[in-house]
Design a protein around this motif. Structure first.
Motif, PDB file in Angstrom:
ATOM      1  N   HIS A 224      43.788  33.328  51.904  1.00 29.16           N
ATOM      2  CA  HIS A 224      43.424  32.220  51.223  1.00 29.16           C
ATOM      3  C   HIS A 224      42.187  32.706  50.181  1.00 29.16           C
ATOM      4  O   HIS A 224      41.734  33.768  50.216  1.00 29.16           O
ATOM      5  N   SER A 225      42.465  31.798  49.065  1.00 29.20           N
ATOM      6  CA  SER A 225      41.414  32.169  47.825  1.00 29.20           C
ATOM      7  C   SER A 225      40.997  30.819  47.352  1.00 29.20           C
ATOM      8  O   SER A 225      41.888  29.980  47.296  1.00 29.20           O
ATOM      9  N   TYR A 226      40.063  30.683  47.239  1.00 27.63           N
ATOM     10  CA  TYR A 226      39.093  29.721  46.736  1.00 27.63           C
ATOM     11  C   TYR A 226      38.103  29.911  45.448  1.00 27.63           C
ATOM     12  O   TYR A 226      37.313  31.186  45.544  1.00 27.63           O
ATOM     13  N   PRO A 227      37.930  29.178  44.554  1.00 34.71           N
ATOM     14  CA  PRO A 227      36.745  29.724  43.598  1.00 34.71           C
ATOM     15  C   PRO A 227      35.341  29.461  44.278  1.00 34.71           C
ATOM     16  O   PRO A 227      35.146  28.632  45.318  1.00 34.71           O
ATOM     17  N   THR A 228      34.685  30.420  43.657  1.00 29.13           N
ATOM     18  CA  THR A 228      33.278  30.746  44.582  1.00 29.13           C
ATOM     19  C   THR A 228      32.693  29.310  44.552  1.00 29.13           C
ATOM     20  O   THR A 228      31.862  29.102  45.563  1.00 29.13           O
TER      21      THR A 228
ATOM     22  N   GLN B  17      40.137  42.884  58.113  1.00 25.98           N
ATOM     23  CA  GLN B  17      39.557  41.720  57.827  1.00 25.98           C
ATOM     24  C   GLN B  17      38.192  41.561  58.600  1.00 25.98           C
ATOM     25  O   GLN B  17      37.252  41.042  58.022  1.00 25.98           O
TER      26      GLN B  17
ATOM     27  N   SER C 166      34.326  33.335  53.062  1.00 21.31           N
ATOM     28  CA  SER C 166      35.247  32.373  53.182  1.00 21.31           C
ATOM     29  C   SER C 166      36.421  32.620  53.957  1.00 21.31           C
ATOM     30  O   SER C 166      36.318  33.420  54.877  1.00 21.31           O
ATOM     31  N   LYS C 167      37.353  31.693  54.062  1.00 19.22           N
ATOM     32  CA  LYS C 167      38.471  31.785  54.786  1.00 19.22           C
ATOM     33  C   LYS C 167      39.542  32.802  54.371  1.00 19.22           C
ATOM     34  O   LYS C 167      39.852  33.739  55.357  1.00 19.22           O
ATOM     35  N   GLY C 168      39.162  33.372  53.210  1.00 16.59           N
ATOM     36  CA  GLY C 168      39.998  34.582  52.757  1.00 16.59           C
ATOM     37  C   GLY C 168      39.363  36.028  53.271  1.00 16.59           C
ATOM     38  O   GLY C 168      40.086  36.609  53.581  1.00 16.59           O
ATOM     39  N   ASP C 169      38.281  35.932  53.578  1.00 18.06           N
ATOM     40  CA  ASP C 169      37.451  37.015  53.996  1.00 18.06           C
ATOM     41  C   ASP C 169      37.960  36.955  55.669  1.00 18.06           C
ATOM     42  O   ASP C 169      38.247  38.070  56.089  1.00 18.06           O
TER      43      ASP C 169
END
Length: 164
Positions: free
Chosen positions: A153-157, A15, A145-148
């Motif tokens: 986590h995954s959120y739309p752009t 990560q 993002s938090k996913g990075d």
């Protein structure tokens, strides 16, 4: 419950690599304030901290892939070498808390059981320096993002918790 600390550390490094890969080269020398480490140094310290934690756990000589060479390539190389090294080390099944591990936390010497060493010292310090990498990158406009950060986590752009 046993925890595969080696795989956990390799995942953390993956990560960190995701974040560093997205950072433009001109941001590596920047920091949050004049008296703090740069993004580059925070990334290098974060990667090195995981070796400072793992090597004593498996009773091998401490290694470091830190380099005085500057730049994005040097940081990514350190992360890659650190991951490769960890992948070749022994997996720890259980921590022997009858032992004591000693290290320096700033100007303070810490003496902790292996469980405390990992959970109270190594992981928080890695997380601090990785968070600084994330914060410096974000404050200078890098889209992360938090996913990075966590790989989960995954959120739309165009998603935001903050309404502007």
């Amino acid at each position: 419950m046993s925890l595969d600390i080696r795989s956990l550390f390799i995942g953390y490094l993956a990560q960190l690599e995701v974040i560093v890969a997205k950072v433009p080269v001109d941001i590596f020398s920047l920091s949050l304030s004049d008296d703090m480490f740069s993004l580059e140094m925070n990334a290098k310290v974060a990667a090195n901290f995981l070796l400072r934690g793992y090597c004593p756990l498996v009773a091998i000589e401490l290694v470091s892939f830190y380099s005085e060479v500057s730049g994005k390539g040097a940081v990514l190389e350190q992360i890659t070498k650190t991951k490769a090294y960890l992948e070749q080390t022994v997996v720890i099944e259980n921590l022997d808390d009858s032992k004591t591990l000693i290290d320096k936390a700033g100007f303070t010497e810490v003496a902790l059981s292996p469980s405390e060493f990992i959970h109270k010292y190594i992981i928080p310090n890695f997380s601090f320096h990785m968070s600084m990498v994330y914060a410096i990158a974000r404050v200078h406009g890098v889209v992360l993002s938090k996913g990075d950060y966590d790989g989960l986590h995954s959120y739309p752009t165009d998603f935001s918790f903050v309404r502007t």
